[in-house]
Motif scaffolding. Structure first.
Motif, short mmCIF file in Angstrom:
data_model
loop_
_atom_site.label_atom_id
_atom_site.label_comp_id
_atom_site.label_asym_id
_atom_site.label_seq_id
_atom_site.Cartn_x
_atom_site.Cartn_y
_atom_site.Cartn_z
N PHE A 38 0.85 -1.18 0.00
CA PHE A 38 0.00 0.00 0.00
C PHE A 38 0.89 1.23 0.00
CE2 PHE A 38 -2.46 -3.29 2.17
CZ PHE A 38 -3.66 -3.23 1.48
N THR A 39 0.61 2.18 -0.88
CA THR A 39 1.33 3.44 -0.92
C THR A 39 0.70 4.41 0.07
OG1 THR A 39 1.87 3.11 -3.25
CG2 THR A 39 2.07 5.35 -2.40
N GLU B 29 1.54 3.91 9.97
CA GLU B 29 1.91 2.86 10.92
C GLU B 29 1.11 2.99 12.21
OE1 GLU B 29 5.71 1.39 13.64
OE2 GLU B 29 5.95 3.10 12.29
N ALA B 30 1.08 4.19 12.77
CA ALA B 30 0.35 4.42 14.02
C ALA B 30 -1.13 4.06 13.88
CB ALA B 30 0.51 5.87 14.47
N LYS C 103 12.62 2.91 3.69
CA LYS C 103 11.93 3.12 2.41
C LYS C 103 10.53 2.52 2.44
CE LYS C 103 16.29 2.85 -0.02
NZ LYS C 103 17.14 1.93 -0.75
N TRP C 104 10.38 1.41 3.18
CA TRP C 104 9.07 0.79 3.36
C TRP C 104 9.05 0.13 4.72
CZ3 TRP C 104 12.59 -1.72 0.14
CH2 TRP C 104 12.91 -3.03 0.46
N LEU C 105 7.86 -0.23 5.14
CA LEU C 105 7.64 -0.81 6.46
C LEU C 105 6.81 -2.07 6.30
CD1 LEU C 105 7.78 -0.30 9.57
CD2 LEU C 105 5.65 0.97 9.31
N VAL C 106 7.17 -3.13 6.99
CA VAL C 106 6.39 -4.37 6.97
C VAL C 106 5.53 -4.42 8.23
CG1 VAL C 106 6.47 -6.90 6.96
CG2 VAL C 106 8.22 -5.59 5.71
N LEU D 105 3.93 -1.03 3.72
CA LEU D 105 3.59 0.36 3.49
C LEU D 105 4.78 0.97 2.79
CD1 LEU D 105 2.14 1.35 7.00
CD2 LEU D 105 0.91 0.54 4.97
N VAL D 106 4.52 1.60 1.66
CA VAL D 106 5.56 2.18 0.83
C VAL D 106 5.32 3.68 0.76
CG1 VAL D 106 6.65 2.16 -1.44
CG2 VAL D 106 5.69 0.05 -0.51
N ARG D 107 6.36 4.45 1.01
CA ARG D 107 6.23 5.91 0.93
C ARG D 107 5.90 6.30 -0.50
NH1 ARG D 107 10.88 7.65 3.45
NH2 ARG D 107 9.73 7.53 5.39
N GLY D 108 4.83 7.11 -0.66
CA GLY D 108 4.35 7.50 -2.00
C GLY D 108 5.17 8.57 -2.64
#
Length: 122
Positions: A77-78, A86-87, A105-108, A119-122
């Protein structure tokens, strides 16, 4: 010429379809399908893409990053703000594995049924 395929649904196995659908509905804003029930639930959007959740007896959750319970697939998801997303998702019931290979760069994260998603930074 090969046939053109249109993706219409992605379905995740889980123990509780309605609970997992509620998590993703709150996370994405997708609309619940009116015929969702305890065995199969779905969320959709206007262009016809659905996210489905099917009950599986003796469901075993993936174990990120350990492949003894393989992840099978994951969703990306961007988002504009990784920390804010995340929060919010942790508040909704997501988990955050210790292993984070994205180096900022991204979070699992994992959904309440254990499926990893990024989560991927857009």
């Amino acid at each position: 010429m090969s046939p053109q395929l249109k993706l219409t649904m992605i379905t995740l196995d889980c123990a509780d379809p309605l609970a997992l659908a509620a998590f993703y509905q709150q996370a994405t804003g997708l609309e619940p399908h009116p015929k969702s029930d305890a065995d199969f639930a779905a969320l959709g959007r206007a262009d016809g893409l659905f996210l489905g959740f099917q009950r599986v007896d003796d469901y075993r959750a993936p174990r990120w990053p350990d492949q003894s319970g393989p992840q099978q697939f994951h969703l990306d998801f961007t988002v504009e703000d990784l920390a804010e997303a995340e929060a919010r998702l942790l508040e909704l019931g997501a988990g955050k594995p210790e292993y984070q290979p994205g180096e900022g760069k991204w979070l699992v994260l994992t959904d309440p049924a254990g499926h990893p998603f990024c989560l991927v930074r857009g």
